[in-house]
Design an enzyme around this catalytic site. Structure first.
Site, PDB file in Angstrom:
ATOM      1  N   THR A   1      36.392  42.559   4.364  1.00 27.12           N
ATOM      2  CA  THR A   1      36.247  43.680   5.299  1.00 27.12           C
ATOM      3  C   THR A   1      35.100  43.431   6.266  1.00 27.12           C
ATOM      4  O   THR A   1      34.084  42.825   5.905  1.00 27.12           O
ATOM      5  CB  THR A   1      36.024  45.002   4.542  1.00 27.12           C
ATOM      6  OG1 THR A   1      35.696  46.031   5.491  1.00 27.12           O
ATOM      7  CG2 THR A   1      34.890  44.922   3.531  1.00 27.12           C
TER       8      THR A   1
ATOM      9  N   SER B   1      29.030  50.882   1.325  1.00 21.83           N
ATOM     10  CA  SER B   1      29.564  51.712   0.238  1.00 21.83           C
ATOM     11  C   SER B   1      29.773  50.820  -0.985  1.00 21.83           C
ATOM     12  O   SER B   1      29.766  49.591  -0.881  1.00 21.83           O
ATOM     13  CB  SER B   1      30.913  52.338   0.632  1.00 21.83           C
ATOM     14  OG  SER B   1      31.934  51.347   0.605  1.00 21.83           O
TER      15      SER B   1
ATOM     16  N   HIS C   1      32.642  48.575  -0.209  1.00 21.84           N
ATOM     17  CA  HIS C   1      32.325  47.436   0.653  1.00 21.84           C
ATOM     18  C   HIS C   1      31.500  46.399  -0.119  1.00 21.84           C
ATOM     19  O   HIS C   1      31.666  45.193   0.066  1.00 21.84           O
ATOM     20  CB  HIS C   1      31.581  47.909   1.911  1.00 21.84           C
ATOM     21  CG  HIS C   1      32.450  48.666   2.899  1.00 21.84           C
ATOM     22  ND1 HIS C   1      32.461  50.035   2.983  1.00 21.84           N
ATOM     23  CD2 HIS C   1      33.345  48.238   3.826  1.00 21.84           C
ATOM     24  CE1 HIS C   1      33.319  50.414   3.926  1.00 21.84           C
ATOM     25  NE2 HIS C   1      33.867  49.345   4.460  1.00 21.84           N
TER      26      HIS C   1
ATOM     27  N   LYS D   1      33.552  43.929  -2.057  1.00 17.21           N
ATOM     28  CA  LYS D   1      34.118  42.832  -1.253  1.00 17.21           C
ATOM     29  C   LYS D   1      33.071  41.744  -1.020  1.00 17.21           C
ATOM     30  O   LYS D   1      33.405  40.562  -0.919  1.00 17.21           O
ATOM     31  CB  LYS D   1      34.604  43.366   0.097  1.00 17.21           C
ATOM     32  CG  LYS D   1      35.770  44.344  -0.002  1.00 17.21           C
ATOM     33  CD  LYS D   1      37.102  43.625  -0.007  1.00 17.21           C
ATOM     34  CE  LYS D   1      38.249  44.598   0.116  1.00 17.21           C
ATOM     35  NZ  LYS D   1      39.564  43.956   0.102  1.00 17.21           N
TER      36      LYS D   1
HETATM   37  N1  USQ Z   1      35.003  58.658  10.334  1.00 14.77           N
HETATM   38  C1  USQ Z   1      34.903  59.818  11.063  1.00 14.77           C
HETATM   39  N2  USQ Z   1      35.797  60.803  10.832  1.00 14.77           N
HETATM   40  C2  USQ Z   1      36.798  60.697   9.921  1.00 14.77           C
HETATM   41  C3  USQ Z   1      36.904  59.506   9.174  1.00 14.77           C
HETATM   42  C4  USQ Z   1      35.991  58.511   9.395  1.00 14.77           C
HETATM   43  O1  USQ Z   1      34.012  59.958  11.911  1.00 14.77           O
HETATM   44  O2  USQ Z   1      37.569  61.653   9.764  1.00 14.77           O
HETATM   45  C5  USQ Z   1      34.066  57.552  10.585  1.00 14.77           C
HETATM   46  C6  USQ Z   1      33.294  57.082   9.361  1.00 14.77           C
HETATM   47  O3  USQ Z   1      32.085  57.778   9.211  1.00 14.77           O
HETATM   48  C7  USQ Z   1      33.093  55.618   9.677  1.00 14.77           C
HETATM   49  C8  USQ Z   1      34.304  55.240  10.521  1.00 14.77           C
HETATM   50  O4  USQ Z   1      34.856  56.450  10.971  1.00 14.77           O
HETATM   51  O5  USQ Z   1      31.956  55.425  10.468  1.00 14.77           O
HETATM   52  C9  USQ Z   1      35.355  54.476   9.787  1.00 14.77           C
HETATM   53  O6  USQ Z   1      35.778  55.187   8.644  1.00 14.77           O
HETATM   54  P1  USQ Z   1      37.178  54.874   7.955  1.00 14.77           P
HETATM   55  O7  USQ Z   1      37.349  55.807   6.813  1.00 14.77           O
HETATM   56  O8  USQ Z   1      38.252  54.793   8.963  1.00 14.77           O
HETATM   57  O9  USQ Z   1      36.960  53.356   7.476  1.00 14.77           O
HETATM   58  P2  USQ Z   1      36.127  52.692   6.294  1.00 14.77           P
HETATM   59  O10 USQ Z   1      35.625  53.673   5.324  1.00 14.77           O
HETATM   60  O11 USQ Z   1      35.138  51.775   6.923  1.00 14.77           O
HETATM   61  O12 USQ Z   1      37.228  51.829   5.539  1.00 14.77           O
HETATM   62  C10 USQ Z   1      38.415  51.357   6.169  1.00 14.77           C
HETATM   63  C11 USQ Z   1      39.365  50.915   5.064  1.00 14.77           C
HETATM   64  C12 USQ Z   1      38.712  49.756   4.295  1.00 14.77           C
HETATM   65  C13 USQ Z   1      38.363  48.647   5.279  1.00 14.77           C
HETATM   66  C14 USQ Z   1      37.478  49.167   6.386  1.00 14.77           C
HETATM   67  C15 USQ Z   1      37.225  48.155   7.461  1.00 14.77           C
HETATM   68  O13 USQ Z   1      39.646  51.988   4.187  1.00 14.77           O
HETATM   69  O14 USQ Z   1      39.604  49.293   3.310  1.00 14.77           O
HETATM   70  O15 USQ Z   1      37.694  47.620   4.582  1.00 14.77           O
HETATM   71  O16 USQ Z   1      38.121  50.283   7.027  1.00 14.77           O
HETATM   72  S1  USQ Z   1      35.626  48.325   8.157  1.00 14.77           S
HETATM   73  O17 USQ Z   1      35.462  49.688   8.632  1.00 14.77           O
HETATM   74  O18 USQ Z   1      35.510  47.384   9.220  1.00 14.77           O
HETATM   75  O19 USQ Z   1      34.676  48.065   7.089  1.00 14.77           O
END
Ligand code: USQ
Length: 402
Positions: free
Chosen positions: A144, A179, A182, A185
């Site tokens: 990730t 998290s 994360h 990974k």
């Molecule tokens: N966020 C909002 N509002 C929401 C949901 C999320 O503002 O309703 C924000 C979060 O605070 C965060 C960002 O959007 O800053 C991304 O959140 P997310 O839930 O879309 O993504 P994340 O938790 O990072 O995890 C997802 C996948 C995970 C993958 C990752 C890639 O679930 O499996 O590894 O994206 S990355 O984000 O590049 O780490």
């Protein structure tokens, strides 16, 4: 080539299985249906209905004449993994089979332990199976972008040239994950790097950004081939959630200012990246890292794209941020390796968003607005699950029970 897809019943594993099968790979999928069990635990469901894996495979065979092999089992069972690898003898193993939601891993101790045991032990069993049975099998592992965190320098593809006190070396890029998920990974990446260095394994770690979209050319051939579409506060990812929120007339849930910037990728490009990595394997002993994302957007920009493109008025709500993350930061990511292998990215377009609105509208009657708001806070070590969750089924008691 023979390709084994671990986690082949999931959001990305299933479309990838179809994509590779369509392009001549001999595909087998493995899954223990844990992702479907999390739905039961949390009392949520994919917005788009999904058929059982057996039905999916049967429909694909009827439509195309192509066979997809199925293995049902748990990667934390090393004998299962070794038996499967010995029997199928893949050229490449594509490993998606991990607990992938950051909020799920931050619910409490049990969920953090479950996430790290499931992910790290499963991946270790895969590494040992490859090393013992056939070290030439190429591991294509889903990592990730969140492994890197948000450093105040450019993010390179896995490695960094460092000069320190007059000496220079190429070192793993520093990791600052946000998290327990994360972190799992990052632990996987270290274990894979060790296995490549020590046993001469070949691996590609795909540090993927946030995936959006639901349909691929293959999944669209029959409703029973559809993949899942999550919008709840635990498993739903940001852009998919914003699309569903717009259609349901729910305010877009921007956490804080929305200044957090992330790498994004279209689900169709995920499938193509896996094909490119599998068909162009790493060298023996090589631990290769690709940043699997095609563009960067801040959360506020994502919300704005939805406001601008959805045909009806959309409200944006800035919530007290439930996560501990930098509200504003530098974000510049190198992501040229997959482009060099031939990736032609689908950048976020109005057409794609419109197709997602249509998919969501078709299934909007299945949505439960009560599961949309975030319920897991990073600053609480123990998050109380709402009653509706506490009554749910526990996923795999042997890992998360006391
Ligand atoms: N966020 C909002 N509002 C929401 C949901 C999320 O503002 O309703 C924000 C979060 O605070 C965060 C960002 O959007 O800053 C991304 O959140 P997310 O839930 O879309 O993504 P994340 O938790 O990072 O995890 C997802 C996948 C995970 C993958 C990752 C890639 O679930 O499996 O590894 O994206 S990355 O984000 O590049 O780490």
């Amino acid at each position: 080539m023979r390709t084994l897809i671990l986690g082949g019943d999931g959001y990305l594993g299933w479309p990838t299985a179809l994509y590779l099968s369509e392009r001549g790979h001999e595909v087998a999928v493995a899954d223990n249906f844990l992702r479907r069990q999390y739905d039961h635990e949390l009392g949520v469901e994919s917005l788009v209905p999904i058929a059982p894996l057996r039905t999916r495979v049967d429909v694909w065979r009827e439509l195309t004449g192509r066979e997809i092999g199925v293995w049902v089992g748990d990667l934390t069972d090393g004998d299962f993994v070794a038996g499967m690898v010995e029997a199928f003898r893949p050229d490449a193993i594509v490993h998606y089979a991990e607990q992938r939601a950051a909020p799920y891993s931050m619910i409490d101790r049990q969920h953090a332990v479950h996430t790290q045991v499931n992910n790290v032990v499963g991946n270790l069993n895969v590494l040992y199976a490859i090393a013992e049975i056939d070290p030439s099998i190429h591991l294509v592992k889903l990592g990730t972008m969140g492994e890197y965190g948000t450093p105040n320098i450019d993010i390179e593809e896995g490695w960094l040239d460092v000069t320190h006190k007059g000496r220079t070396d190429r070192l793993p890029f520093p990791k600052q994950p946000g998290s327990m998920y994360h972190l799992s990974k990052v632990h996987d990446s270290h274990n894979i790097m060790f296995a490549c260095r020590t046993w001469g394994l070949r691996a590609t770690d795909l540090n993927q950004g946030i995936v959006y979209g639901q349909a691929t050319e293959e999944t669209m051939r029959d409703p029973r081939l559809a993949t899942r579409f999550d919008y709840d506060g635990v498993f739903g990812t940001v852009l998919n959630r914003f699309v569903v929120q717009a259609v349901l007339g729910h305010p877009l849930t921007v956490y804080g200012t929305g200044g957090q910037t992330r790498g994004l990728i279209d689900i169709r490009d995920t499938c193509e990246c896996i094909r490119l990595a599998a068909e162009n394997p790493a060298e023996p002993g090589e631990f290769r890292v690709f940043n699997q994302m095609t563009e960067s957007l801040s959360v506020a920009e994502m919300a704005d794209r939805v406001v601008q493109t959805y045909g009806k008025p959309v409200e944006v709500e800035h919530l007290d941020p439930p996560r501990t993350e930098k509200p504003e930061h530098y974000y510049n990511v190198a992501h040229t390796s997959l482009l060099e292998l031939g990736l032609q990215p689908h950048l976020l377009s109005d057409t794609l968003l419109e197709s997602l609105y249509a998919i969501t509208e078709e299934h909007a009657h299945r949505a439960d607005p009560s599961v949309i708001r975030p319920t897991v806070r990073w600053d609480r070590v123990r998050n109380a699950l709402p009653d509706r969750w506490a009554r749910g089924v526990q996923p795999r008691g042997r890992h998360i029970a006391d």
